[in-house]
Design an enzyme around this catalytic site. Structure first.
Site, short mmCIF file in Angstrom:
data_model
loop_
_atom_site.label_atom_id
_atom_site.label_comp_id
_atom_site.label_asym_id
_atom_site.label_seq_id
_atom_site.Cartn_x
_atom_site.Cartn_y
_atom_site.Cartn_z
N PRO A 67 0.83 -1.20 0.00
CA PRO A 67 0.00 0.00 0.00
C PRO A 67 0.87 1.26 0.00
CG PRO A 67 -0.71 -1.55 1.70
CD PRO A 67 0.59 -2.04 1.17
N HIS A 68 0.50 2.21 -0.84
CA HIS A 68 1.22 3.48 -0.90
C HIS A 68 0.35 4.51 -1.59
CE1 HIS A 68 2.01 1.40 -4.68
NE2 HIS A 68 2.12 2.60 -5.23
N GLY A 69 0.58 5.74 -1.22
CA GLY A 69 -0.08 6.86 -1.87
C GLY A 69 0.95 7.73 -2.55
#
Length: 154
Positions: A67-69
């Site tokens: 998960p990453h933004g």
């Protein structure tokens, strides 16, 4: 920032975590980064919004999610959190569900994201046995030792 150094310095490892949904699992990793002052709390919602728009883009391999933004969505500094789940969860990915290993990444810029973050994770899992080795880890030190052994072999 190296994966191992970030995990050790930020105390951002959580093993055998319990989560009911993929959203809960992602929040565990983001909360570790919030506690370490790596990201702002809004980073979590940014990841959820991106999944709504693009699907489960961060499920990279069978059992593995990253998960990453985006840097502008609340990243203060580059860092990683590692979460293993007691019970694998469906992330609605066609090929790689269920997921039980999450490496949440925050990068200050796209270059760091590509060259540092993704490459270090690819290096860790180049040896596919490291998936099971990581699942077997029960302490933070065991995780750090596994990363050290992988880096030494590279």
């Amino acid at each position: 920032m190296k994966l191992r150094d970030s995990l050790a310095e930020n105390k951002s490892i959580r093993l055998q975590a319990e989560a009911e949904t993929w959203q809960d699992a992602v929040k565990i990793g983001v909360d570790l980064l919030v506690a370490a002052d790596v990201v702002e709390p809004r980073y979590y919602q940014a990841i959820l919004d991106a999944v709504e728009q693009h699907g489960p883009y961060f499920v990279l391999a069978p059992g593995l999610a990253m998960p990453h933004g985006r840097p502008e969505e609340g990243v203060k500094k580059t860092g990683f959190a590692l979460v293993t789940l007691k019970k694998p969860l469906e992330f609605n990915h066609e090929d790689n569900d269920p997921v039980d290993i999450l490496i949440t990444m925050a990068a200050v810029d796209a270059n760091t994201h590509q060259e540092v973050g993704i490459m270090q994770i690819v290096n860790l899992f180049e040896d596919e046995e490291n998936f099971d080795r990581l699942r077997a880890c029960r302490t933070e030190q065991e995780v750090l030792d596994l990363i050290d052994r992988t880096n030494a072999a590279a």
